[in-house]
Design an enzyme around this catalytic site. Sequence first.
Site, short mmCIF file in Angstrom:
data_model
loop_
_atom_site.label_atom_id
_atom_site.label_comp_id
_atom_site.label_asym_id
_atom_site.label_seq_id
_atom_site.Cartn_x
_atom_site.Cartn_y
_atom_site.Cartn_z
N TYR A 109 0.85 -1.19 0.00
CA TYR A 109 0.00 0.00 0.00
C TYR A 109 0.88 1.24 0.00
O TYR A 109 1.87 1.30 0.74
CB TYR A 109 -0.90 0.01 1.25
CG TYR A 109 -1.73 1.27 1.36
CD1 TYR A 109 -3.02 1.31 0.81
CD2 TYR A 109 -1.24 2.40 1.98
CE1 TYR A 109 -3.79 2.47 0.89
CE2 TYR A 109 -2.00 3.57 2.05
CZ TYR A 109 -3.26 3.59 1.51
OH TYR A 109 -4.03 4.73 1.58
N GLU A 197 -3.37 7.62 -4.17
CA GLU A 197 -3.36 6.34 -3.44
C GLU A 197 -3.16 5.19 -4.42
O GLU A 197 -3.88 5.07 -5.40
CB GLU A 197 -4.68 6.17 -2.69
CG GLU A 197 -4.70 4.93 -1.82
CD GLU A 197 -6.05 4.72 -1.14
OE1 GLU A 197 -7.07 4.61 -1.86
OE2 GLU A 197 -6.08 4.66 0.10
#
Length: 389
Positions: A109, A197
């Site tokens: 992530y 993101e």
Amino acid sequence: MNIHEFQAKQILGRFGAPVPKGQPATTAAEMEAAFKALGQPKAVAKVQIHAGGRGKAGGVKLVASAAEARQFAERMLNKPLVTHQTGPQGRVVRKLYLEEASEVARELYLAMLVDRKAESLAVIASTEGGMDIEEVAAKTPEKIITEPIDLTAGMAAFQARKIAFALGLKDKQVNQFVGLLSAMYRAFNETDASLIEINPLVVTAAGAVLCLDAKMSFDDNGLFRHPDIRELRDPNEEDPTETEAAKYDLSYVHLDGNIGCMVNGAGLAMATMDIVKYYGAEPANFLDVGGGANTEKVAAAFRILLSDSRVKAVLINIFGGIMRCDVLAEGVVEAAKQVNLKVPLVVRMEGTNVEQGKKILKDSGLAVIAAADMADAARRVVEAIGKRG
Ligand code: GDP
Ligand code: MN
């Protein structure tokens, strides 16, 4: 403002971030053609909506032929897809993306965002990619790496390397990651982004770092500097009432309650929402018509409030400073003529030309419930929906 995954990947790719090759499509035929154009045995077909969780909801699929790509499009297009981020009504799918498939060894992530508390940017990273990051943060906060970025010094290579090591990257991957973060940082600053993101950022079976998903949000106040990004706005993905409100320069946020609120000034709007909740009801929206609203703006605001079928009563709370109470009253009467007002309307106003305003409302023949002060207004509006069951 948010954009689609494929658009975010195009932007990041232009800044040098590693993204898979792909092509957007809006019809089954285009999807079939995209598969042929890619010219590979396998591809990933992905629904494009402004919401995550598509994978678990069936909106991401590995396809091995042009026919399969076409079938995916036929199954998905023009129907709502429900994910854990869309709410129960889902989002109607109007765009698709087809990109080359990757063999995934690890899912990580990575995000870059504005950290308001630290008054800087921050990089957030985790070895737990491909999952709901809020859940990781709640259950295993030690697995979240946060690295503040000094805006004067910029994204330092040593910081990027530190994150790369914390993510367990090795060899060539470390430099690739440093390059990715520097591309992300430039993309972030040059587009006035508020969030980038990448979930998941993957390490492929061949050992390369690759952005498999991408989300980008932009600061609305910076959009005037980026006509190319403003073009990417997708009205299908936005709340129609919020789009309508933006046309009239109204600050409007749609909420889940049933008391429509029209207020001037953000502070008074917050206080009004608080007092409505205090008396046991939920506001349907935040709406600040602004200090110098004219009749047209007030009428638009009122129409927008009433276009929400969940609104069971309207509370107008205005302090006439720059805004005059008679102008407000004219706007309300004007709008009430345009729409057929079926719900109770409570008005509390105070300030400049208040007597004229009250007279306009009274003479209009509208069934206005006049309130003496804020608490009285909140009590009356809650009582009004109570009576209606
Ligand atoms: P989201 O569910 O909306 O966040 O959509 P993602 O783009 O993140 O895709 C969901 C999941 O699909 C990812 O976490 C991956 O596990 C998987 N996925 C997407 N593209 C590929 C691919 O090219 N190869 C493999 N093996 N998995 C993929
Ligand atoms: Mn994702």
